[in-house]
Design an enzyme around this catalytic site. Structure first.
Site, PDB file in Angstrom:
ATOM      1  CE1 TYR A   1      -3.559   2.674   0.506  1.00 24.29           C
ATOM      2  CE2 TYR A   1      -1.951   3.628   2.001  1.00 24.29           C
ATOM      3  CZ  TYR A   1      -3.096   3.745   1.248  1.00 24.29           C
ATOM      4  OH  TYR A   1      -3.777   4.940   1.230  1.00 24.29           O
TER       5      TYR A   1
ATOM      6  CG  ASP B   1       5.743   4.131   1.485  1.00 20.72           C
ATOM      7  OD1 ASP B   1       5.817   4.890   2.470  1.00 20.72           O
ATOM      8  OD2 ASP B   1       4.675   3.899   0.876  1.00 20.72           O
TER       9      ASP B   1
ATOM     10  CE  LYS C   1      -0.449   6.499   7.616  1.00 19.53           C
ATOM     11  NZ  LYS C   1      -0.156   5.862   6.328  1.00 19.53           N
TER      12      LYS C   1
END
Ligand SMILES: *Cc1c(COP(=O)(O)O)cnc(C)c1O
Length: 422
Positions: free
Chosen positions: A137, A240, A269
């Site tokens: 994802y 990532d 995040k």
């Protein structure tokens, strides 16, 4: 009265009314009416200091008095300059250049564009596709959707709209696996690279922990093997670390477990402690220096309006300072120990017929079930115990704030466990 707010990932016909949050402190947020919920997800994994952290709130207020925003096109300011230096200091050696943007998805778009343009500048314009992993994802924008798991992932509906990339199987070796156990995972990567390296610009991965695609955990050996394969086939390695960055796997970055430096690394995040949206795409000299030149193709054509926003950079600096001064890695080790004790040591959960697997890595724990139906009602069960859990698909998980006290960590874990062992 129905609200005009359109909620994400929700079935509009069946969604329950969203509870209204009016505040929060530490690991809990407060609902209208006074109910407090212990946040087991720290708001999609970003509120790593919990709610209303005094130092983070003060940093934003002080910065707001000085400079809320200014463009980064042709201008610079202290918070962006200082944050870039700090990120270079704390990330794996060699990542010396920082490109800011406003969200994890955009940070990944920047990484992919950078990789394609790098190869073009190096005289290999055919290297214009990505190699991604099943269960990946990487975000919800078009470029990112195209590198998410195309089968089990949440974006399969859009396959006709998206560019085609290459996919390797998701790694199967566990975090503790010996080198030999990783061999077949690496052989699968090699097979695709041997066949398609001429058109592959970069290998993308969420190192050690594939998060929203199913909380799949793997070994640091896999990262090292991937690094070697990328060097062999002239493919850039992109980590990532939007979810894994800032401690989630037990080290500051997942890359640190393997002592691997990717060519490009994306952070978001936890970057600002969740207090404002922001992202950073870091690159090595090798990538960056390819862009030094005097043709029009040498300029990197990307520039989000809010890149390097001073408020976001300032709170990110404060977040990192608190992380280091208060030894968060120690806190994460403690949380991890509690999660193991509660969910793994007692084998009852693993033996449950609906449970396929239980996994813990750093401040992350996941219970994978055989069928998502068996998680129906778990959020209501958790709320009755004062806990906010939000499972997705076949995964019931926690990624708590690192300041979560031990008793609260046990409450989260026991609430997850009790759903099965009632
Ligand atoms: C959340 C996430 C993203 C997307 O970040 P947004 O800020 O939601 O755009 C990308 N990659 C990973 C690994 C993520 O967990």
């Amino acid at each position: 009265m129905t609200s005009p707010v359109w909620h994400p990932y929700a079935h509009l016909a069946t969604q329950p009314t969203a509870p209204k949050v009016v505040g929060g402190a530490g690991p809990r947020f407060t609902l209208e009416g006074g109910e407090q919920l212990l946040d087991a997800t720290c708001s999609w994994w970003c509120m790593i200091h919990g709610y209303a952290h005094p130092r983070l709130v003060t940093a934003i207020k002080e910065q707001a008095d000085t400079l809320c925003h200014v463009m980064l096109g042709g201008l610079i300011h202290d918070p962006a300059e200082r944050l870039a230096r700090e990120l270079v200091r704390v990330t794996p050696p060699g990542l010396n250049h920082v490109f800011f943007s406003d969200s994890g998805s955009v940070g990944m778009e920047v990484a992919m564009k950078m990789a394609v343009q790098y190869h073009r500048l190096m005289g290999k314009p055919d290297k214009a596709r990505m190699l991604s992993l099943m269960k990946a994802y990487h975000g919800d924008t078009a470029g990112c959707m195209a590198v998410c798991d195309p089968e089990e992932g949440m974006h399969s509906l859009f396959s006709g709209y998206l560019p085609r990339h290459h996919f390797a199987p998701a790694p199967t070796a566990t975090f503790d696996a010996e080198y030999d156990a990783v061999a077949s995972d690496l052989a699968a990567l090699r097979a695709i690279l041997e066949q398609h390296h001429d058109e592959i610009a970069a290998l993308l991965m969420e190192p050690l922990l594939q998060a929203a695609g199913g909380l799949n955990m793997t070994s640091p050996h896999y990262l090292r093997g991937a690094r070697e394969l990328c060097d062999e086939f002239d493919v850039l390695l992109v980590f990532d670390e939007v979810a894994t960055g800032f401690g989630r796997t037990g080290r500051l970055f997942a890359a640190d477990h393997a002592q691997v430096t990717p060519d490009i690394m994306v952070l978001s995040k936890g970057l600002t402690g969740g207090y404002l949206g922001h992202a950073a795409t870091l690159a090595t000299d090798r990538v960056h220096d390819a862009f030094i030149g005097d043709t029009p193709q040498h300029a990197f054509m990307h520039g989000p309006t809010f890149m390097g926003n001073p408020l976001a950079c300032r709170v990110a600096l404060e977040s990192l300072a608190v992380f280091e001064e208060e030894d968060y890695l120690e806190k994460i080790t403690d949380l991890s120990r509690v999660l193991r004790e509660e969910l793994l040591v007692d084998q009852g959960l693993l033996a449950h017929p609906q449970v396929r697997d239980v996994r813990v890595l750093g401040a992350t724990a996941a219970i994978e079930v055989e069928d998502s139906v068996s998680l129906r009602g778990v959020a209501e069960h958790a709320r009755a115990h004062g806990v906010w859990l939000r499972p997705f698909g076949r995964w019931l998980y926690t990624m708590p704030a690192y300041i979560t006290p031990e008793a609260d960590m046990r409450l989260i874990a026991s609430t997850m466990k009790k759903w099965f062992l009632r």
